[in-house]
Scaffold this motif. Structure first.
Motif, PDB file in Angstrom:
ATOM      1  N   ALA A  79      23.209 -55.323  -4.959  1.00 44.67           N
ATOM      2  CA  ALA A  79      23.774 -56.273  -4.001  1.00 44.67           C
ATOM      3  C   ALA A  79      24.694 -55.575  -3.004  1.00 44.67           C
ATOM      4  N   HIS A  80      25.449 -54.586  -3.467  1.00 48.93           N
ATOM      5  CA  HIS A  80      26.320 -53.824  -2.568  1.00 48.93           C
ATOM      6  C   HIS A  80      25.507 -52.920  -1.652  1.00 48.93           C
ATOM      7  N   ALA A  81      24.449 -52.330  -2.178  1.00 48.58           N
ATOM      8  CA  ALA A  81      23.651 -51.390  -1.392  1.00 48.58           C
ATOM      9  C   ALA A  81      22.905 -52.089  -0.257  1.00 48.58           C
ATOM     10  N   VAL A  82      22.496 -53.339  -0.456  1.00 50.23           N
ATOM     11  CA  VAL A  82      21.770 -54.070   0.586  1.00 50.23           C
ATOM     12  C   VAL A  82      22.644 -54.277   1.819  1.00 50.23           C
ATOM     13  N   THR A  83      23.936 -54.449   1.634  1.00 48.23           N
ATOM     14  CA  THR A  83      24.866 -54.675   2.745  1.00 48.23           C
ATOM     15  C   THR A  83      25.577 -53.399   3.192  1.00 48.23           C
ATOM     16  N   ASN A  84      25.121 -52.240   2.704  1.00 48.40           N
ATOM     17  CA  ASN A  84      25.772 -50.969   3.037  1.00 48.40           C
ATOM     18  C   ASN A  84      25.212 -50.444   4.357  1.00 48.40           C
ATOM     19  N   ASP A  85      26.053 -50.306   5.356  1.00 44.59           N
ATOM     20  CA  ASP A  85      25.614 -49.851   6.672  1.00 44.59           C
ATOM     21  C   ASP A  85      25.336 -48.357   6.710  1.00 44.59           C
ATOM     22  N   TYR A  86      25.831 -47.617   5.745  1.00 46.10           N
ATOM     23  CA  TYR A  86      25.628 -46.167   5.738  1.00 46.10           C
ATOM     24  C   TYR A  86      24.240 -45.777   5.229  1.00 46.10           C
ATOM     25  N   LEU A  87      23.594 -46.654   4.496  1.00 45.26           N
ATOM     26  CA  LEU A  87      22.270 -46.346   3.967  1.00 45.26           C
ATOM     27  C   LEU A  87      21.218 -46.477   5.064  1.00 45.26           C
TER      28      LEU A  87
END
Length: 427
Positions: A286-294
């Protein structure tokens, strides 16, 4: 010479002081077994070696106590050496380096062969100092071997040593950790082939090493001079069995992306390509989906995996309900009613519920088949209509041509009749 005898040993004032670094003073009710280690640490290395070897030959003291004496001596005589650039102190530095090299090699030669006689942190510290002192290959190989055997007992703080190479711009000595990790993996593979009852211990040890490396990556990721190739190489050195979850690895990659915002697209892709979606927890996903750095590709993969997981869960739930009802009916024992007749353990309400569900599913499937048949009928009707229109157009064109031919024939007949009538009249 007079002799003095003490009836109570608690009245003796022993000479141990415990002034070495890292020791926390405690109230001892009796004399500790390692009271003598600090006293012998003031001796030179040759005399110290004679005493330790004599003690070892008696086999009275345990190996851990011998290792403690070596640890105390190393802490006193082997500080971290910083080479100075001034010419006046260069000779003094070389002299002290030679002395410390002899001390380190002597200490390594006296380490007991018993596992756990010294800590993994102590071995790693000696290994980090050996790179700067230029010890012999035999000594360095022995340190790597001993440190790799106990590598799963180390902490992150035991790995954080500065790089001693002038050519290397990284702050931390990554090469030291890589060498010990490779030696550990070779040792682990060798003993795991013939492991019987120790499989759980081996799995636990390699899992600890995987967590240790991921925690270490979270620290070194903050180094501005850490390259992507070095970071990825250390990540890929850990086998899949040693990293069952990728939550700690995700944290390390996230820190690296924040500290290094100027990475190219290919570097980001390579860095995030080592993550596996199925090994991330739901919170981390859930955190990774909203991570702009990825990168966008990684986010799409995470969303696709999450959607596929939800669809599979919904499908399994739909299939599981009829199975549970059926299995529940099978497991329930047969009972007898008031008339003595045998009946199933399924009561009327449950039977009605199951019947309603079955009828609803049949009606739904029947409706779907009817809709499909209707679509096919509509398509066939449309095709027939098109064919009829084409046929009518052909018939109209043919009939029109026939009418034209008939009209021409009638005109010719009329003309011929008129000519015959005129000729008869003249006669």
């Amino acid at each position: 010479m007079p002799y003095i005898y003490f009836s109570d040993t608690f009245e003796v004032k022993w000479s141990y002081t415990y002034t070495r670094p890292g020791y926390n003073r405690k109230q001892h009710h009796s004399v500790p077994k390692d009271w003598w280690t600090e006293d012998v640490s003031i001796l030179n290395i040759d005399l110290f070696r004679c005493i330790i070897m004599t003690i070892r030959s008696t086999h009275v003291l345990p190996p851990q106590l011998i290792g403690e004496a070596l640890h105390v001596y190393a802490c006193k005589w082997l500080p971290f050496i910083k080479v100075k650039s001034s010419g006046s102190s260069s000779s003094q530095t070389e002299e002290s380096k030679e002395k410390n090299r002899k001390v380190l090699e002597t200490i390594v030669s006296m380490i007991p062969a018993d596992k756990g006689s010294v800590s993994a942190g102590f071995l790693l510290r000696l290994l980090s100092i050996s790179s700067n002192l230029g010890v012999s290959t035999v000594t360095k190989t022995e340190l790597i071997k001993r440190a790799s055997i106990q590598f799963h007992e180390a902490n992150v703080s035991d790995l954080l040593y500065p790089s001693t190479s002038y050519l290397d711009q990284k702050f931390y000595d990554i090469e030291l950790v890589q060498v010990v990790l490779e030696s550990f993996l070779k040792f682990w593979k060798r003993i795991s082939t013939g492991a019987g009852d120790n499989k759980h211990y081996l799995l636990r040890s390699i899992t600890k090493v995987g967590k240790l490396i991921d925690s270490y990556l979270q620290v070194v990721a903050r180094d501005d001079n850490m390259t992507v190739s070095k970071f990825v190489a250390l990540v890929e050195a850990v086998p899949a069995i040693g990293r069952l979850e990728h939550d700690d690895l995700y944290q390390a990659i996230n820190i690296y992306l924040k500290v290094h915002p100027d990475l190219s697209k290919s570097e980001r892709k390579r860095l995030c390509g080592i993550l596996e979606c199925q090994r991330l927890s739901s919170e981390v996903r859930a955190h990774a989906v909203t991570n702009d750095y990825l990168p966008l590709r990684t986010v799409v993969q995470l969303l696709y995996y999450e959607q596929e997981k939800e669809s599979n869960a919904a499908t399994s739930t739909k299939v599981q309900k009829p199975l549970e009802l059926l299995l529940g009916a099978k497991k329930r024992p047969a009972t007898r009613d008031s008339h003595g007749k045998q009946s199933l353990g399924l009561d009327k309400e449950e039977f009605k519920r199951g019947e309603i569900t079955r009828r609803a599913s049949l009606a739904e499937s029947r409706e779907k088949s009817q809709q499909k048949t209707k679509r096919l009928d509509d398509k066939l009707a449309l095709d027939l209509e098109k064919k009829m229109v084409i046929r009518e157009n052909k018939e109209e064109s043919m009939s029109g041509s026939k009418l034209n031919l008939d009209h021409k024939k009638m005109v010719q007949r009329t003309r011929s009749n008129k000519s015959e009538y005129g000729s008869e009249k003249r006669r």
